[in-house]
Structures are given as structure tokens and as C-alpha cells.
Design an enzyme around this catalytic site. Structure first.
Site, PDB file in Angstrom:
ATOM      1  N   ASP A  12       5.234 -21.170  21.062  1.00 18.85           N
ATOM      2  CA  ASP A  12       4.944 -20.933  22.344  1.00 18.85           C
ATOM      3  C   ASP A  12       5.292 -19.614  22.768  1.00 18.85           C
ATOM      4  O   ASP A  12       6.095 -19.083  23.621  1.00 18.85           O
ATOM      5  CB  ASP A  12       5.915 -21.789  23.330  1.00 18.85           C
ATOM      6  CG  ASP A  12       7.337 -21.759  23.003  1.00 18.85           C
ATOM      7  OD1 ASP A  12       8.378 -21.793  23.865  1.00 18.85           O
ATOM      8  OD2 ASP A  12       7.736 -20.895  21.912  1.00 18.85           O
ATOM      9  N   ASP A  17       8.217 -15.677  19.285  1.00 17.64           N
ATOM     10  CA  ASP A  17       7.267 -16.496  18.547  1.00 17.64           C
ATOM     11  C   ASP A  17       6.027 -15.434  17.974  1.00 17.64           C
ATOM     12  O   ASP A  17       5.628 -15.560  16.885  1.00 17.64           O
ATOM     13  CB  ASP A  17       6.362 -17.427  19.283  1.00 17.64           C
ATOM     14  CG  ASP A  17       7.269 -18.155  20.047  1.00 17.64           C
ATOM     15  OD1 ASP A  17       8.085 -17.899  20.974  1.00 17.64           O
ATOM     16  OD2 ASP A  17       7.316 -19.399  19.578  1.00 17.64           O
ATOM     17  N   ASN A  41       7.695 -21.492  26.605  1.00 19.58           N
ATOM     18  CA  ASN A  41       7.991 -20.144  27.227  1.00 19.58           C
ATOM     19  C   ASN A  41       7.204 -19.983  28.612  1.00 19.58           C
ATOM     20  O   ASN A  41       7.433 -19.226  29.275  1.00 19.58           O
ATOM     21  CB  ASN A  41       7.895 -19.104  26.228  1.00 19.58           C
ATOM     22  CG  ASN A  41       9.155 -18.892  25.271  1.00 19.58           C
ATOM     23  OD1 ASN A  41      10.180 -19.361  25.356  1.00 19.58           O
ATOM     24  ND2 ASN A  41       8.933 -18.695  24.055  1.00 19.58           N
ATOM     25  N   THR A 125       8.215 -23.210  16.340  1.00 19.99           N
ATOM     26  CA  THR A 125       9.280 -22.372  17.099  1.00 19.99           C
ATOM     27  C   THR A 125       9.270 -22.595  18.560  1.00 19.99           C
ATOM     28  O   THR A 125       9.484 -21.451  19.355  1.00 19.99           O
ATOM     29  CB  THR A 125       8.691 -20.889  16.675  1.00 19.99           C
ATOM     30  OG1 THR A 125       7.506 -20.661  17.015  1.00 19.99           O
ATOM     31  CG2 THR A 125       8.850 -20.370  15.347  1.00 19.99           C
ATOM     32  N   PHE A 166      16.911 -24.219  24.433  1.00 20.17           N
ATOM     33  CA  PHE A 166      15.858 -24.562  25.142  1.00 20.17           C
ATOM     34  C   PHE A 166      14.688 -25.405  24.470  1.00 20.17           C
ATOM     35  O   PHE A 166      14.143 -26.376  25.163  1.00 20.17           O
ATOM     36  CB  PHE A 166      14.845 -23.112  25.490  1.00 20.17           C
ATOM     37  CG  PHE A 166      13.791 -23.254  26.276  1.00 20.17           C
ATOM     38  CD1 PHE A 166      12.476 -22.923  25.494  1.00 20.17           C
ATOM     39  CD2 PHE A 166      13.665 -23.572  27.520  1.00 20.17           C
ATOM     40  CE1 PHE A 166      11.187 -23.127  26.255  1.00 20.17           C
ATOM     41  CE2 PHE A 166      12.398 -23.659  28.023  1.00 20.17           C
ATOM     42  CZ  PHE A 166      11.256 -23.545  27.685  1.00 20.17           C
ATOM     43  N   ASN A 167      14.323 -24.855  23.281  1.00 21.65           N
ATOM     44  CA  ASN A 167      13.380 -25.860  22.553  1.00 21.65           C
ATOM     45  C   ASN A 167      13.624 -27.256  22.569  1.00 21.65           C
ATOM     46  O   ASN A 167      12.700 -28.061  22.645  1.00 21.65           O
ATOM     47  CB  ASN A 167      13.131 -25.309  21.171  1.00 21.65           C
ATOM     48  CG  ASN A 167      12.403 -23.868  21.177  1.00 21.65           C
ATOM     49  OD1 ASN A 167      11.904 -23.436  22.042  1.00 21.65           O
ATOM     50  ND2 ASN A 167      12.390 -23.395  19.994  1.00 21.65           N
ATOM     51  N   HIS A 240      14.866 -14.978  17.927  1.00 19.56           N
ATOM     52  CA  HIS A 240      15.293 -16.430  17.303  1.00 19.56           C
ATOM     53  C   HIS A 240      14.125 -16.939  16.048  1.00 19.56           C
ATOM     54  O   HIS A 240      14.507 -17.301  15.087  1.00 19.56           O
ATOM     55  CB  HIS A 240      15.171 -17.454  18.349  1.00 19.56           C
ATOM     56  CG  HIS A 240      15.987 -17.043  19.510  1.00 19.56           C
ATOM     57  ND1 HIS A 240      17.317 -17.479  19.676  1.00 19.56           N
ATOM     58  CD2 HIS A 240      15.707 -16.592  20.589  1.00 19.56           C
ATOM     59  CE1 HIS A 240      18.012 -17.024  20.704  1.00 19.56           C
ATOM     60  NE2 HIS A 240      16.866 -16.607  21.515  1.00 19.56           N
ATOM     61  N   ASP A 241      12.941 -16.991  16.579  1.00 22.72           N
ATOM     62  CA  ASP A 241      11.953 -17.701  15.891  1.00 22.72           C
ATOM     63  C   ASP A 241      11.428 -17.255  14.571  1.00 22.72           C
ATOM     64  O   ASP A 241      11.186 -18.143  13.580  1.00 22.72           O
ATOM     65  CB  ASP A 241      10.590 -17.794  16.685  1.00 22.72           C
ATOM     66  CG  ASP A 241      10.749 -18.664  17.899  1.00 22.72           C
ATOM     67  OD1 ASP A 241       9.829 -18.331  18.977  1.00 22.72           O
ATOM     68  OD2 ASP A 241      11.657 -19.286  17.942  1.00 22.72           O
TER      69      ASP A 241
HETATM   70  O1  RIB Z   1      16.014 -21.052  22.393  1.00 23.63           O
HETATM   71  C1  RIB Z   1      15.364 -19.916  21.927  1.00 23.63           C
HETATM   72  C2  RIB Z   1      13.843 -20.430  21.688  1.00 23.63           C
HETATM   73  O2  RIB Z   1      13.166 -20.816  23.147  1.00 23.63           O
HETATM   74  C3  RIB Z   1      12.837 -19.600  21.036  1.00 23.63           C
HETATM   75  O3  RIB Z   1      12.067 -20.450  20.344  1.00 23.63           O
HETATM   76  C4  RIB Z   1      12.199 -18.976  22.280  1.00 23.63           C
HETATM   77  O4  RIB Z   1      10.838 -18.287  21.821  1.00 23.63           O
HETATM   78  C5  RIB Z   1      12.403 -20.014  23.120  1.00 23.63           C
HETATM   79  O5  RIB Z   1      11.040 -20.871  22.830  1.00 23.63           O
HETATM   80 CA    CA Z   2       9.351 -19.955  20.764  1.00 27.54          CA
END
Ligand code: RIB
Ligand code: CA
Length: 314
Positions: A12, A17, A41, A125, A166-167, A240-241
Site C-alpha cells: 500500500d 512500501d 496508507n 506490507t 496499522f496493517n 518498516h516494510d
Molecule cells: O505500521 C506500519 C505499516 O503501516 C507499514 O506497512 C506502513 O506502510 C503502513 O502500511
Molecule cells: Ca505498508
């Protein structure tokens, strides 16, 4: 000779990403078969447009298919406070150079996996909606999945609610389907991705590559840094990803602990939390390899090498 690991990114974009797309495009240890998108996102339209633009940035031509707009239960989410109005603010990016695949994300994943003469690794991701829908629609293809290495969850606290990352928060039902799938899962949660910080030193190393791509990446990361400072009071943004992909490229990038992981679906305050039983107190079977410690130097060397490789191709 070791053949490259065949991968499909489900993402996303999103700044982190976007970095994962660059790493996948450049590192010879993986063969990027395709990219699928999921709202997260930003809206499905925005993240799909961003995925196509990042393919233009990376100068790659792989099938890109649009996936789920809404989670399995509930409504779509977005994170403009982190990734901006476009979901990838901060730099001038080229327009897409090729058309979107006419297939859906699930259809493209199924096509690529079934046509491959080797197993395929899925690298989600974003929210896990597409992956869950693929697993439910194609049980006959489960044996061809080598790993699902996902960015999501946390062994500690969350970032979107106090206890949900979040994901996973965006589609807990999808996460539950993936976690119960019985497939080889690798989880890169906030506990490890918060070690992947785009510090000023890292940005200086990227800048020193002195290519247009490097300057674009620095611009994107500088935007990402402003939102993380504003929202989380974190001076350096966690990228993160790419951790989920870096582990597939080089397993020594992280220390993995096999543990039972489940997701809270009904908690009034904790829905979307990943419950990671690191000490075996539940008696549950371990279903996930949980990434715990990042070799930060190895991680950034992989990313900077990828940016350098792609930048020199342009
Ligand atoms: O919490 C971080 C995640 O949420 C990452 O994948 C970021 O791109 C968002 O999607
Ligand atoms: Ca992401």
C-alpha cells in the site's frame, strides 16, 4: 547455483512500501514476479498509482494488479497523517510507464504462483486482505507458497491504537485467516521495524550516491521524517516494510523466534492487537517465526546497495 527466491509484493505505497519495491527491483537474491495493491496508507486508487509510479522510478516492468478496497469486515482506512494526501508525498515522481494488469490481485497472485515451476514467497506490507482472499480462494496453491513474510503486528504496543499496529488493525479478520493458514509465516512487527530508522547518517549515505534516484529517496524519507516527528515525536522514521523482504534476501538480517501468534478480533480496546506468546504460556502451537533483532548495518547496506544499483541504471 542458488536460484533467486521468487516473490510477489502486496503493498500500500506508502513511503516504506516504496523502498521495498526498490529493494525487490535491485537485489539479485529475489525475482520480483509481480506487485499487488491493497488500500491502507491511502485509497486503493492512490496506492495503486503510487505502485505504478515506483515501477517507473525503479525502471522495472512487472505486472501490477489492483486488489481489495475494503477489509473483510469494516471499512477501508487511510493514513494521510503519515504518508500525505497522495499516500506518497515528498518528491516529484514520474508518471506510470505501463498499464495496470486487467486481473484482480487475487487472480494475479494465483496466476503467478500456478505458472511458476518453483515455490513463491509472498511479501505483504499492507493490510492482509488480498493475501487472506487468495488463501481462501486457492487452497490448491498453498503448497506452492514458500513463505509469507509480512510486515505487521508487534510483540509490544501498537502504533494505530495503543495495542494494534496499522496493517493488522486495518483488517484483523484477514490477519486471522493468514495466522491460522498453517503456512510458513515470518512476522516483522513494530518491535523490529522500529530498529530500521532512517537516521541523518543513513540519509547522508544515500545522498552521497549522488544519483537522481538517491535524491528522490532522500526527499521521500525527509517527508516521512516530518510526519513521524509530528505524529509520534520520533526524530527518525522507521522504514518498516523493507524488513520483511530483507529477511528473505538474507535471513541473518534478523533473529527469528518461533512462537504462537494470534490476533484479537473482539477486544473493545485491543481489536487488531497481535498476541505473541514469546514464553509459551498459552500452550498453543508456534505458528509464526517472529523477527526480533535487526542487524541494522546489514539492513541499510542492502537498501543503499539497491538504491545505488538502480540509480546507476538510469
Ligand atoms: O505500521 C506500519 C505499516 O503501516 C507499514 O506497512 C506502513 O506502510 C503502513 O502500511
Ligand atoms: Ca505498508
Amino acid at each position: 547455483m542458488t536460484l533467486p527466491t521468487r516473490i510477489i509484493l502486496d503493498c500500500d505505497p506508502g513511503h516504506d512500501d516504496a523502498m521495498t519495491i526498490l529493494l525487490a527491483a535491485a537485489n539479485p537474491a529475489v525475482e520480483l514476479l509481480g506487485i499487488t495493491t491493497v488500500s491502507g496508507n491511502g485509497s486503493l486508487e492512490k496506492v495503486t498509482y503510487n505502485a505504478l509510479r515506483m515501477c517507473a522510478v525503479a525502471n522495472i516492468l512487472v505486472p501490477v494488479a489492483k486488489g481489495a478496497n475494503d477489509p473483510i469486515a469494516g471499512k477501508a482506512s487511510a493514513a494521510p497523517s503519515i504518508h500525505g494526501a497522495t499516500a506518497l508525498d515528498g518528491a516529484e515522481l514520474p508518471e506510470p510507464t505501463f498499464e495496470l494488469s486487467p486481473l484482480t490481485a487475487v487472480e494475479l497472485i494465483a496466476k503467478l504462483v500456478s505458472e511458476s515451476d518453483r515455490k513463491v514467497t509472498l511479501i505483504p506490507t499492507g493490510p492482509l486482505t488480498n493475501i487472506a482472499m487468495f488463501l481462501q480462494a486457492h487452497p490448491e496453491l498453498h503448497s506452492k507458497i514458500e513463505h509469507i513474510s509480512f510486515m505487521g503486528g508487534s510483540t509490544e504496543r501498537g502504533n494505530w491504537t495503543p495495542y494494534a499496529e496499522f496493517n493488522i488493525w486495518a483488517d484483523p479478520e484477514a490477519a486471522d485467516i493468514v495466522l491460522r493458514s498453517g503456512l510458513p509465516l515470518i512476522m516483522s512487527g513494530l518491535n523490529i521495524t522500529h530498529q530500521a530508522l532512517a537516521t541523518p547518517e543513513v540519509l547522508d549515505r544515500i545522498s552521497a550516491l549522488n544519483t537522481d534516484l538517491a535524491h528522490t529517496v532522500v526527499d521521500l524519507m525527509k517527508f516521512f521524517a516530518t510526519t513521524y516527528q509530528d505524529v509520534f515525536n520520533m526524530p527518525d522514521p522507521p522504514v518498516h516494510d523493507p524488513v520483511a523482504l530483507a529477511i528473505i534476501i538474507d535471513m541473518s538480517v534478523a533473529k527469528l523466534i518461533s512462537a504462537p501468534v494470534s490476533v484479537e478480533l473482539t477486544g473493545e480496546l485491543t481489536r487488531g492487537a497481535t498476541v505473541v506468546d514469546l514464553y509459551g504460556t498459552t500452550g498453543q502451537v508456534a505458528n509464526v517465526d517472529v523477527a526480533m533483532e535487526l542487524d541494522v548495518d546489514k539492513f541499510w547496506n542492502l537498501l543503499i546497495e539497491a538504491i545505488d544499483t538502480l540509480g546507476k541504471r538510469q
